[in-house]
Design a protein around this motif. Structure first.
Motif, PDB file in Angstrom:
ATOM      1  N   UNK A 130      39.746  37.968  47.523  1.00 21.47           N
ATOM      2  CA  UNK A 130      39.081  37.840  46.221  1.00 21.47           C
ATOM      3  C   UNK A 130      39.800  38.690  45.179  1.00 21.47           C
ATOM      4  N   UNK A 131      40.234  39.895  45.581  1.00 19.49           N
ATOM      5  CA  UNK A 131      40.956  40.742  44.623  1.00 19.49           C
ATOM      6  C   UNK A 131      42.293  40.108  44.237  1.00 19.49           C
TER       7      UNK A 131
ATOM      8  N   UNK B 218      38.854  50.656  45.851  1.00 20.73           N
ATOM      9  CA  UNK B 218      37.593  51.381  45.851  1.00 20.73           C
ATOM     10  C   UNK B 218      36.643  51.047  44.725  1.00 20.73           C
ATOM     11  N   UNK B 219      36.787  49.907  44.070  1.00 23.29           N
ATOM     12  CA  UNK B 219      35.801  49.555  43.034  1.00 23.29           C
ATOM     13  C   UNK B 219      34.976  48.373  43.561  1.00 23.29           C
ATOM     14  N   UNK B 220      35.239  47.159  43.087  1.00 20.98           N
ATOM     15  CA  UNK B 220      34.381  46.047  43.492  1.00 20.98           C
ATOM     16  C   UNK B 220      34.790  45.563  44.886  1.00 20.98           C
ATOM     17  N   UNK B 221      33.887  45.680  45.840  1.00 18.54           N
ATOM     18  CA  UNK B 221      34.227  45.315  47.209  1.00 18.54           C
ATOM     19  C   UNK B 221      33.238  44.315  47.774  1.00 18.54           C
ATOM     20  N   UNK B 222      32.752  43.460  46.836  1.00 19.12           N
ATOM     21  CA  UNK B 222      31.953  42.322  47.268  1.00 19.12           C
ATOM     22  C   UNK B 222      32.556  41.067  46.652  1.00 19.12           C
ATOM     23  N   UNK B 223      33.035  40.170  47.508  1.00 21.70           N
ATOM     24  CA  UNK B 223      33.759  38.988  47.008  1.00 21.70           C
ATOM     25  C   UNK B 223      32.927  38.165  46.041  1.00 21.70           C
ATOM     26  N   UNK B 224      31.604  38.175  46.198  1.00 15.30           N
ATOM     27  CA  UNK B 224      30.770  37.377  45.275  1.00 15.30           C
ATOM     28  C   UNK B 224      30.802  37.980  43.873  1.00 15.30           C
ATOM     29  N   UNK B 225      30.714  39.294  43.815  1.00 16.69           N
ATOM     30  CA  UNK B 225      30.712  39.967  42.516  1.00 16.69           C
ATOM     31  C   UNK B 225      32.078  39.880  41.842  1.00 16.69           C
ATOM     32  N   UNK B 226      33.144  39.945  42.644  1.00 17.83           N
ATOM     33  CA  UNK B 226      34.499  39.801  42.078  1.00 17.83           C
ATOM     34  C   UNK B 226      34.647  38.388  41.503  1.00 17.83           C
ATOM     35  N   UNK B 227      34.141  37.401  42.249  1.00 19.16           N
ATOM     36  CA  UNK B 227      34.254  36.009  41.795  1.00 19.16           C
ATOM     37  C   UNK B 227      33.515  35.801  40.472  1.00 19.16           C
ATOM     38  N   UNK B 228      32.402  36.476  40.331  1.00 17.52           N
ATOM     39  CA  UNK B 228      31.635  36.371  39.084  1.00 17.52           C
ATOM     40  C   UNK B 228      32.504  36.810  37.890  1.00 17.52           C
ATOM     41  N   UNK B 229      33.189  37.921  38.041  1.00 17.86           N
ATOM     42  CA  UNK B 229      34.045  38.397  36.944  1.00 17.86           C
ATOM     43  C   UNK B 229      35.276  37.509  36.776  1.00 17.86           C
ATOM     44  N   UNK B 230      35.722  36.889  37.883  1.00 18.00           N
ATOM     45  CA  UNK B 230      36.810  35.894  37.788  1.00 18.00           C
ATOM     46  C   UNK B 230      36.380  34.762  36.877  1.00 18.00           C
ATOM     47  N   UNK B 231      35.152  34.296  37.077  1.00 18.54           N
ATOM     48  CA  UNK B 231      34.662  33.162  36.286  1.00 18.54           C
ATOM     49  C   UNK B 231      34.566  33.550  34.815  1.00 18.54           C
TER      50      UNK B 231
ATOM     51  N   UNK C 178      34.786  33.944  51.488  1.00 19.45           N
ATOM     52  CA  UNK C 178      35.303  33.739  50.127  1.00 19.45           C
ATOM     53  C   UNK C 178      35.712  32.272  49.935  1.00 19.45           C
ATOM     54  N   UNK C 179      36.330  31.711  50.959  1.00 23.89           N
ATOM     55  CA  UNK C 179      36.716  30.299  50.890  1.00 23.89           C
ATOM     56  C   UNK C 179      35.479  29.419  50.707  1.00 23.89           C
ATOM     57  N   UNK C 180      34.461  29.721  51.471  1.00 25.04           N
ATOM     58  CA  UNK C 180      33.222  28.934  51.406  1.00 25.04           C
ATOM     59  C   UNK C 180      32.598  29.031  50.007  1.00 25.04           C
ATOM     60  N   UNK C 181      32.671  30.201  49.425  1.00 26.96           N
ATOM     61  CA  UNK C 181      32.103  30.383  48.083  1.00 26.96           C
ATOM     62  C   UNK C 181      32.837  29.507  47.064  1.00 26.96           C
TER      63      UNK C 181
END
Ligand code: NFS
Length: 659
Positions: free
Chosen positions: A91-92, A211-224, A597-600
């Protein structure tokens, strides 16, 4: 001539050129390159195996405890030194591609906005506002009063408003006002309506630090959120301001392919992305003293030609011939006929410098953001643009005079119609007084047109050049899917002769009928990659007109980048997904299948009310996936069994409009 590289020499049996490309002109030049001992990206791709761990995005080099390599075959068997899981790492990595791609488009948009400001303030006199109608239209859409006001006042307000696209710390970007209500509500619910692009890109880079965002769902949100700041922000500003300054495209017949180079003329290629350099070059090549200088050097004249995206823009706006897409930029130099290639930013291969040197072509960088070792730098100054472009023309004339090697130009050109802005599609379908997307929606509802596909993006030497684009588009139109195109993909199809009204005979019976009635090609070329924003606006318009659902996610619409290679393509793909579009990429996809992450990305996002990603390298299977999605949307809209039903005939509409 410099020696062929060791890699080429040691490669042993070389792959057949027919496996590299279906572009006849590029193939001819690759043959010549072999004879001349010159290496290109096709050779390098054949000789360099991609790193398998990197291809899966299963490695992290975001800190010096690593680089950490995980195992794509057993993705949950191991974590990075800091404990980062495969989902966090992928995700990163994905997020950083989005950030870089979005930065490229938004920085380009900002350059256009800088130019606009200086023109409005009278500090740059070489350009002026060409399309005042569009200026007023865009201003009104972002809530600026236009009635009874001067062009200058409106332009000043528009500048201030659009600057927020970049700088706004809080609140929604201006073009959020163009987003269909239900789509915008979904974004608000998901917390992904962009603020200023600078803030979004900065936050995304911060979050992907160790060491900051380590939840793929939350990273994806900021990606969007960041990708949307590109599509409905930076890219859209680039398109709209370029139209206002240089004119909104309308259909124009243009020749594409290397045959546009002329043996007896001074050939100047502009390759890159920002139209201001090219616009200035257009003035320079029409300057009588420079034309005279060319003639004095024995040339018949100055021949200006585009490549890649700024080429696609200039082709759409001014009918400037186009020599080819990303994977032909080295090949075109091999003709020996290019007297200068000037470049600005993005998709400029460093390898061009070596090839240009082999053929004694000046490769000239012009933008302070892009210097290339071995190339000459003549900086383009917006406040005195012609000083640079005149100088480049003079250098090209000198090179023409001293041409030492034989010139070999493939005698291939492909005529086509380009320049379908969303405004023109509106007019084309409805006429001047009844301009509307209603006929398009009607024809989708009655089933003549099954749906719409945006086929866009790069070419990539990891697949057979142009082939995936062409086969995919042929398959789509055969199944009555209207295809909208931009960027290098549009050039692939132009070279295949598909951007002509005559190509309608390759379409299914419904689409063919519509094309023949309106006199349009089944494949509509809309311009450069930032002009993908035109596809977003067209989609918003289809929702607004009605009959096809309430949000972009309801439309029978799909997107594809079958030969993608750049990070910009990932940002584009993700803003289409976040806007509600099923978007399929070819070549390869940098995520391990079967992970969370792929599934998301491939399923989860759709269940949140937006679009989703797809991956499929085979063009026929890709078409099948896109058509299945279009059919799924038709079914949800209750139009899957729609029968032929003549509402107002297209010919009738045109007659009404013409009356
Ligand atoms: Ni788009 Fe244009 Fe082409 Fe790909 Fe590059 S030129 S911005 S990134 S390669 S389509």
């Amino acid at each position: 001539m410099p020696e062929a590289s060791d890699k080429t020499k040691s490669a042993g049996k070389q792959p057949a050129i027919k496996d590299f490309t279906i572009c006849e002109a590029t193939a001819q030049m690759l043959e010549k390159a072999r004879r001349d001992g010159v290496e290109t990206a096709f050779d390098r791709a054949a000789n360099m195996k991609p790193c398998p761990i990197g291809a899966d995005s299963a490695c992290c080099k975001n800190c010096s405890m690593g680089p950490c390599r995980l195992n794509a075959k057993d993705p949950y068997g191991k974590v990075g030194v800091c404990g980062a899981t495969i989902d966090t790492i992928m995700a990163r990595n994905f997020a950083r591609m989005v950030a870089s791609g979005a930065a490229a488009h938004t920085d380009h948009g900002m350059s256009m906005l800088d130019l606009f400001r200086e023109v409005v303030h009278g500090k740059i006199k070489e350009y002026r506002i060409k399309d005042t109608r569009k200026l007023e239209l865009v201003a009104r859409e972002v809530g600026i009063e236009t009635e009874g006001r001067s062009v200058e006042d409106i332009a000043n307000d528009l500048y201030a408003e659009l600057e927020l696209t970049y700088t706004q710390v809080e609140g929604e970007i201006p073009f959020a006002k163009r987003v269909p209500k239900k789509t915008l509500e979904t974004w608000r619910k998901l917390g992904i309506v962009p603020r200023g692009a600078m803030r979004e890109i900065m936050e995304l880079m911060h979050r992907t630090h160790i060491g900051v965002d380590q939840h793929y769902e939350n990273i994806t949100k900021q990606c969007s959120r960041t990708a949307l700041a590109d599509g409905w922000g930076g890219s859209m500003v680039a398109t709209e301001i370029s139209d206002i300054l240089f004119g909104t495209p309308t259909p124009v017949a243009v020749d594409v392919n290397m045959g546009v180079l002329k043996q007896d003329q001074v050939n100047i290629i502009v390759h890159g992305h920002e139209p201001n350099l090219f616009e200035s070059m257009l003035i320079s090549v029409n300057t009588p003293t420079l034309i005279e200088a060319a003639k004095a050097a024995g040339a018949k004249g100055l021949n200006l030609v585009g490549m890649c995206c700024s080429g696609a823009e200039m082709m759409s706006r001014h009918g400037i011939p186009h020599a080819g897409n990303f994977m032909s930029t080295e090949a075109v130099l091999i003709t020996g006929a290019v007297d200068a290639m000037c470049v600005d930013v993005q998709c400029i291969k460093q390898g061009l410098a070596k090839v240009a040197e082999c053929y004694q072509t000046p490769l000239i960088t012009t933008n302070p953001r892009c210097h290339i070792e071995g190339a000459k730098h003549i900086e383009f100054r917006e406040h005195d643009p012609q000083a640079t472009t005149d100088e480049i023309v003079l250098q090209a004339i000198t090179r023409f005079k001293n041409r030492q090697m034989p010139v070999e130009i493939p005698k291939i050109t492909n005529a086509g119609i380009h320049g379908f802005s969303h405004e023109y599609i509106n007019y084309m379908l409805g006429g001047t007084f009844r301009g509307s997307y209603t006929p398009l929606n009607d024809n989708i509802v009655n089933g003549r047109i099954r749906g719409v596909a945006g086929v866009v993006g790069c070419t990539n030497p990891r697949v057979k050049h142009d082939w995936v684009h062409v086969e995919l588009v042929k398959e789509l139109i055969r199944n009555d899917v209207l295809v909208l195109q931009t960027g290098c993909s549009q050039i692939s199809l132009a070279k295949a002769g598909m951007l002509t009204p005559e190509a309608a005979h390759l379409a299914g019976p419904g689409l063919r009928e519509v094309c023949e009635t309106v006199g349009m090609p089944p494949v509509l070329g809309m311009g450069s990659c930032v002009d993908n924003s035109r596809i977003l606006i067209a989609a918003a318009e289809m929702v607004r007109v009605g009959g096809l659902g309430d949000s972009i996610a309801d439309l029978p619409l799909a997107g594809a980048a079958p030969e993608w290679m750049s990070e910009k393509a990932i940002s584009i793909g993700h803003y289409f997904v976040a806007s509600g579009v099923y978007t399929v990429f070819g070549v390869t996809f940098p995520i391990v299948e079967g992970t969370k992450f792929h599934k998301l990305l491939f399923e989860g996002l759709e269940s949140m009310g937006i679009g989703k990603w797809g991956f499929e390298p085979d063009p026929y299977e890709m078409a099948r996936l896109m058509i299945a999605h279009i059919d799924k949307k038709r079914k949800a809209l209750g139009i899957d069994r729609a029968r032929e039903r003549v509402l107002v005939d297209m010919a009738d509409r045109r007659e009404i409009a013409a009356a």
